[in-house]
Design an enzyme around this catalytic site. Sequence first.
Site, short mmCIF file in Angstrom:
data_model
loop_
_atom_site.label_atom_id
_atom_site.label_comp_id
_atom_site.label_asym_id
_atom_site.label_seq_id
_atom_site.Cartn_x
_atom_site.Cartn_y
_atom_site.Cartn_z
N GLU B 35 -46.99 31.74 11.24
CA GLU B 35 -48.33 31.16 11.23
C GLU B 35 -48.34 29.72 10.72
O GLU B 35 -49.13 28.90 11.19
CB GLU B 35 -49.27 32.03 10.40
CG GLU B 35 -49.39 33.48 10.87
CD GLU B 35 -50.07 33.62 12.24
OE1 GLU B 35 -50.56 32.61 12.76
OE2 GLU B 35 -50.12 34.76 12.76
N GLU B 64 -55.02 29.72 12.78
CA GLU B 64 -53.68 30.09 12.32
C GLU B 64 -53.60 30.06 10.80
O GLU B 64 -52.89 30.86 10.19
CB GLU B 64 -52.61 29.17 12.93
CG GLU B 64 -52.59 29.09 14.45
CD GLU B 64 -52.25 30.41 15.14
OE1 GLU B 64 -52.02 31.41 14.45
OE2 GLU B 64 -52.21 30.42 16.39
N HIS B 67 -54.83 33.20 9.56
CA HIS B 67 -53.81 34.24 9.69
C HIS B 67 -52.76 34.10 8.59
O HIS B 67 -52.27 35.09 8.05
CB HIS B 67 -53.12 34.15 11.06
CG HIS B 67 -54.06 34.39 12.21
ND1 HIS B 67 -53.70 34.19 13.51
CD2 HIS B 67 -55.34 34.83 12.24
CE1 HIS B 67 -54.72 34.50 14.30
NE2 HIS B 67 -55.72 34.87 13.54
N GLU B 135 -46.91 31.52 21.00
CA GLU B 135 -47.82 32.67 20.87
C GLU B 135 -47.14 33.96 21.31
O GLU B 135 -47.30 35.01 20.68
CB GLU B 135 -49.09 32.44 21.69
CG GLU B 135 -49.96 31.28 21.23
CD GLU B 135 -50.58 31.51 19.86
OE1 GLU B 135 -50.73 32.68 19.46
OE2 GLU B 135 -50.90 30.51 19.17
N GLU B 165 -52.80 36.72 18.98
CA GLU B 165 -51.77 35.95 19.68
C GLU B 165 -52.00 36.01 21.20
O GLU B 165 -51.80 35.03 21.92
CB GLU B 165 -50.36 36.48 19.37
CG GLU B 165 -50.03 36.62 17.89
CD GLU B 165 -49.99 35.29 17.16
OE1 GLU B 165 -49.88 34.25 17.82
OE2 GLU B 165 -50.06 35.30 15.92
N HIS B 168 -54.91 33.75 22.07
CA HIS B 168 -54.51 32.34 21.99
C HIS B 168 -53.62 31.94 23.17
O HIS B 168 -53.75 30.84 23.71
CB HIS B 168 -53.76 32.08 20.68
CG HIS B 168 -54.65 32.17 19.47
ND1 HIS B 168 -54.18 32.12 18.19
CD2 HIS B 168 -55.99 32.31 19.37
CE1 HIS B 168 -55.18 32.22 17.34
NE2 HIS B 168 -56.30 32.34 18.02
#
Lengths: 73, 189
Positions: B35, B64, B67, B135, B165, B168
């Site tokens: 991340e 991110e 995360h 990703e 992920e 994204h």
Amino acid sequence: MSFPNEHSFAPFIGPFDPCPPITCKTYSTPPHLYMCFQPLNLPQFSPQEALRHGTLWPALYSPYESKWGKGRC
Amino acid sequence: MWIYEKKLQYPVRVGKCDIRMAKYLAEQYGGADGELSAALRYLNQRYTIPDKVIGLLNDIGTEEFAHLEMIATMIYKLTKDATVEELEAAGMGAYYVNHDKALYYQNAGGVPWTATYIQAKGDPIADLYEDIAAEEKARATYQWLIDMTDDVDLQDGLKFLREREIIHSLRFREAVEILKDDREHKKIF
């Protein structure tokens, strides 16, 4: 049209392999691979369900289960 | 400029004392596809990417970091009450010697984070393709982390992060479509 979340294949098993063979191998194929550009107005989860699933759209939800304790897979 | 909300993006629960997982989770904290790499990569690339997709890199780069603090919370919960003997037994003896129980940006193998994990090539397609690959690699890392534990609470948080992920990756793929497309031109057939 729906696509599988997982694909599988049967790898070559050699006669002298040292370990018991895994005859079927799998790999993830999440839904975004089949969606070049997200279409407008897809159905949505409720906000609570969206948080739990990690996405607002059922069409993009990809479940994944742990292999822990599942043996050779 | 950011506005900070003093809560996690998704609740982090850890259901059992399994220090081993703290060591493995480091891969998503300070690993190549983790991340921190993701956040710094996107927030840095956004300056030179075409205007149409700057906002996307800004939003995803920011997420991110959300995360990153979820992973940090997991690692902290797993290690904060551990004895030195338990840390040693879980393979974190060398870590303890260097860091006590402080969090540190390194991967699961103990290699410190490095800027060489990320690139800013300046070519928009090259940069976005790297982002898509990042990703997918992070998604795979989450899968293998989920595989390594039977703690359903920890799995729950990791499954949420894996799904993010996927979203994204799709957004970066759409960014490529936007940059290569001529949808603003009127087409006459």
